[in-house]
Write a protein that holds these residues in place. Structure first.
Motif, mmCIF file in Angstrom:
data_model
loop_
_atom_site.group_PDB
_atom_site.id
_atom_site.type_symbol
_atom_site.label_atom_id
_atom_site.label_comp_id
_atom_site.label_asym_id
_atom_site.label_seq_id
_atom_site.Cartn_x
_atom_site.Cartn_y
_atom_site.Cartn_z
ATOM 1 N N LYS A 46 -5.816 43.651 46.906
ATOM 2 C CA LYS A 46 -5.189 44.962 46.647
ATOM 3 C C LYS A 46 -5.052 45.198 45.147
ATOM 4 O O LYS A 46 -5.297 46.301 44.658
ATOM 5 C CB LYS A 46 -3.815 45.056 47.318
ATOM 6 N N ALA A 47 -4.671 44.157 44.406
ATOM 7 C CA ALA A 47 -4.524 44.279 42.951
ATOM 8 C C ALA A 47 -5.858 44.635 42.299
ATOM 9 O O ALA A 47 -5.901 45.451 41.368
ATOM 10 C CB ALA A 47 -3.972 42.986 42.365
ATOM 11 N N LYS A 52 -9.022 49.214 39.621
ATOM 12 C CA LYS A 52 -10.118 50.181 39.479
ATOM 13 C C LYS A 52 -9.583 51.599 39.267
ATOM 14 O O LYS A 52 -10.267 52.437 38.701
ATOM 15 C CB LYS A 52 -11.022 50.161 40.727
ATOM 16 N N HIS A 53 -8.370 51.856 39.741
ATOM 17 C CA HIS A 53 -7.779 53.193 39.664
ATOM 18 C C HIS A 53 -6.302 53.063 39.283
ATOM 19 O O HIS A 53 -5.414 53.200 40.146
ATOM 20 C CB HIS A 53 -7.939 53.934 40.994
ATOM 21 N N PRO A 54 -6.023 52.795 37.990
ATOM 22 C CA PRO A 54 -4.633 52.613 37.546
ATOM 23 C C PRO A 54 -3.762 53.815 37.924
ATOM 24 O O PRO A 54 -4.184 54.964 37.812
ATOM 25 C CB PRO A 54 -4.758 52.474 36.031
ATOM 26 N N GLY A 55 -2.569 53.522 38.413
ATOM 27 C CA GLY A 55 -1.640 54.576 38.808
ATOM 28 C C GLY A 55 -1.821 55.052 40.232
ATOM 29 O O GLY A 55 -1.042 55.869 40.719
ATOM 30 N N ALA A 56 -2.852 54.549 40.914
ATOM 31 C CA ALA A 56 -3.101 54.960 42.299
ATOM 32 C C ALA A 56 -2.143 54.232 43.245
ATOM 33 O O ALA A 56 -1.538 53.222 42.887
ATOM 34 C CB ALA A 56 -4.544 54.662 42.682
ATOM 35 N N LEU A 76 -7.298 54.580 48.589
ATOM 36 C CA LEU A 76 -6.342 54.847 47.513
ATOM 37 C C LEU A 76 -6.195 56.341 47.277
ATOM 38 O O LEU A 76 -7.094 57.117 47.582
ATOM 39 C CB LEU A 76 -6.850 54.225 46.196
ATOM 40 N N ARG A 77 -5.065 56.708 46.676
ATOM 41 C CA ARG A 77 -4.863 58.079 46.193
ATOM 42 C C ARG A 77 -4.411 57.941 44.746
ATOM 43 O O ARG A 77 -3.409 57.306 44.455
ATOM 44 C CB ARG A 77 -3.816 58.816 47.017
#
Length: 102
Positions: A46-47, A52-56, A76-77
């Motif tokens: 998960k980390a 790949k998408h910081p803040g998601a 992810l969103r």
């Protein structure tokens, strides 16, 4: 007409066989796979997806056995409300797919 019927039957069999080869891994089996070091821990995976998408945020995740390869799938969103599908090899953590969900 027989050829068309045979073609539809063959297509239906091929599609159902493909579905049967990708199956969800049950929670008790996940624990055994992590303990035996067959796959990385789900927290580690998960980390990597979140990196790949910081803040998601994670909407959903699942571990599948796909043709004998364990694939961890994460939905992810991101901060812009865009949805992403990230698939990883659960053993190595290699990113197999990182695509915007359409």
């Amino acid at each position: 007409m027989k050829t068309l019927t045979a073609l539809f039957a063959a297509t239906a069999l091929a599609l159902s066989a493909n579905v049967a080869l990708a199956k969800d891994v049950q929670p008790d089996e996940v624990v055994k796979l992590v303990q035996s070091k067959t796959i990385q821990s789900l927290d580690e995976l998960k980390a990597k997806a979140l990196a790949k998408h910081p803040g998601a945020t994670i909407k959903d995740s699942e571990l599948e056995d796909v043709y004998g390869r364990y694939v961890y799938k994460v939905e992810l969103r991101d901060a812009q409300n865009v949805e992403w599908d990230v698939d990883m090899d659960a053993k190595t953590g290699e990113i197999l797919k990182d695509a915007q969900d359409k």
